[in-house]
Each structure stands twice: as C-alpha cells, then as structure tokens.
Motif scaffolding. Sequence first.
Motif, short mmCIF file in Angstrom:
data_model
loop_
_atom_site.label_atom_id
_atom_site.label_comp_id
_atom_site.label_asym_id
_atom_site.label_seq_id
_atom_site.Cartn_x
_atom_site.Cartn_y
_atom_site.Cartn_z
N LYS A 8 9.99 -4.84 -18.13
CA LYS A 8 10.39 -5.18 -16.59
C LYS A 8 10.59 -6.89 -16.89
O LYS A 8 11.59 -7.34 -16.36
CB LYS A 8 9.68 -5.00 -15.40
CG LYS A 8 10.25 -5.48 -14.19
CD LYS A 8 9.63 -4.68 -13.04
CE LYS A 8 10.31 -5.16 -11.75
NZ LYS A 8 9.97 -4.38 -10.79
N LYS A 18 19.84 -12.93 -23.24
CA LYS A 18 20.19 -13.40 -21.97
C LYS A 18 20.77 -14.97 -22.07
O LYS A 18 21.66 -15.19 -21.59
CB LYS A 18 19.18 -13.34 -21.00
CG LYS A 18 19.29 -14.43 -19.64
CD LYS A 18 20.49 -13.63 -18.81
CE LYS A 18 20.52 -14.13 -17.08
NZ LYS A 18 21.03 -15.44 -17.42
N THR A 115 20.94 -3.35 -19.05
CA THR A 115 20.09 -4.13 -18.32
C THR A 115 20.67 -5.35 -17.66
O THR A 115 20.81 -5.71 -16.43
CB THR A 115 18.69 -4.35 -18.75
OG1 THR A 115 18.12 -3.09 -19.02
CG2 THR A 115 17.93 -5.13 -17.95
N THR A 118 23.69 -4.51 -15.32
CA THR A 118 23.10 -4.20 -13.97
C THR A 118 22.80 -5.39 -13.24
O THR A 118 22.93 -5.57 -12.17
CB THR A 118 21.91 -3.34 -14.29
OG1 THR A 118 22.39 -2.16 -14.83
CG2 THR A 118 21.24 -2.85 -12.91
N GLU A 119 22.02 -6.26 -13.83
CA GLU A 119 21.78 -7.49 -13.13
C GLU A 119 22.83 -8.65 -12.80
O GLU A 119 22.67 -9.16 -11.75
CB GLU A 119 20.72 -8.27 -13.97
CG GLU A 119 19.32 -7.50 -14.19
CD GLU A 119 18.32 -8.32 -15.25
OE1 GLU A 119 18.69 -9.25 -15.60
OE2 GLU A 119 17.45 -7.63 -15.45
#
Length: 145
Positions: A8, A18, A115, A118-119
């Motif tokens: 997470k 990122k 992920t 999605t964010e």
Amino acid sequence: MAEAAPTKRGTTRTKARKRALDILFEADLRELPAAQILADHTEWADPAVRPFSAELVTGVTNSVSALDAALAKHLPDGWSVERMPRVDRNLARLAAFEILHTDTDPAIVLAECLTLATELSTDESPAFLNGVLGALVRTTRPESE
C-alpha cells in the motif's frame, strides 16, 4: 533478485517509478526534452532523484520511437499513442520499457502501472492499459504467462 510485490505504501522502486512518470509527464506537458527535465530535477530536487528513476527516464527517452511502435501494435483500431491521455501515454511507455528492456517480472510492471493509472488517470485507464500492455507481454515475453 526478485522484486517484492507492491504494498500500500509502496516500495523504493514503486516511488522511483512514480518519480520517473512525473518527469516524463512534465516533459510531455511542457514539450521539453525529458533529459532536460531529468537534469533539472536531479540538480534541484529534494528528495533527490533515485538512480532507478533516472534509468527509467533515460531508457524511455532513448527508445521512445521503438516503444511507441511496439505499443501501437496493440492499440485498438482508431487509437494512436499520441491520442492516449498524457498520463496513460507516459505510463504505457514506462511499462513497455521495463517489459522490453529489463528483467523485472512483467506481472510486477503491470501491477505498478495499473496502480498508478488508478491513482492518476481516468476510470477507464487501468483496463485500457491492462489490455494494451498485457498483449505486449504475451507477444514479447510469452514465458511470463
């Protein structure tokens, strides 16, 4: 050594991905060379740009034409890499680079990409990217299935 599945909070490599996406997105948005944005972030950034982030940005930058061509083969009819939303385009390039040019498990690359989608992107983006990148994996790394 195998990379751990993302948690997470994210692993160091998750954070590096990122950061690489942020740099590629900024370069795309500002229509500047990614190498210039990377150099600026490396010089002024706090926290520092991780080596893995720099490796990813440099790899995508050096092979963007080949990455776009590989992605284009798996896009639905009527789509082009340039038509994709900016976040999706850069996520796809980043994931394609890792799939095609590193030994990172494609399942981890896909999970990380989805992920981030999605964010950071639209509700449809994770499914779209999963389809495109899943097809890329199946045609280029069939041993990963």
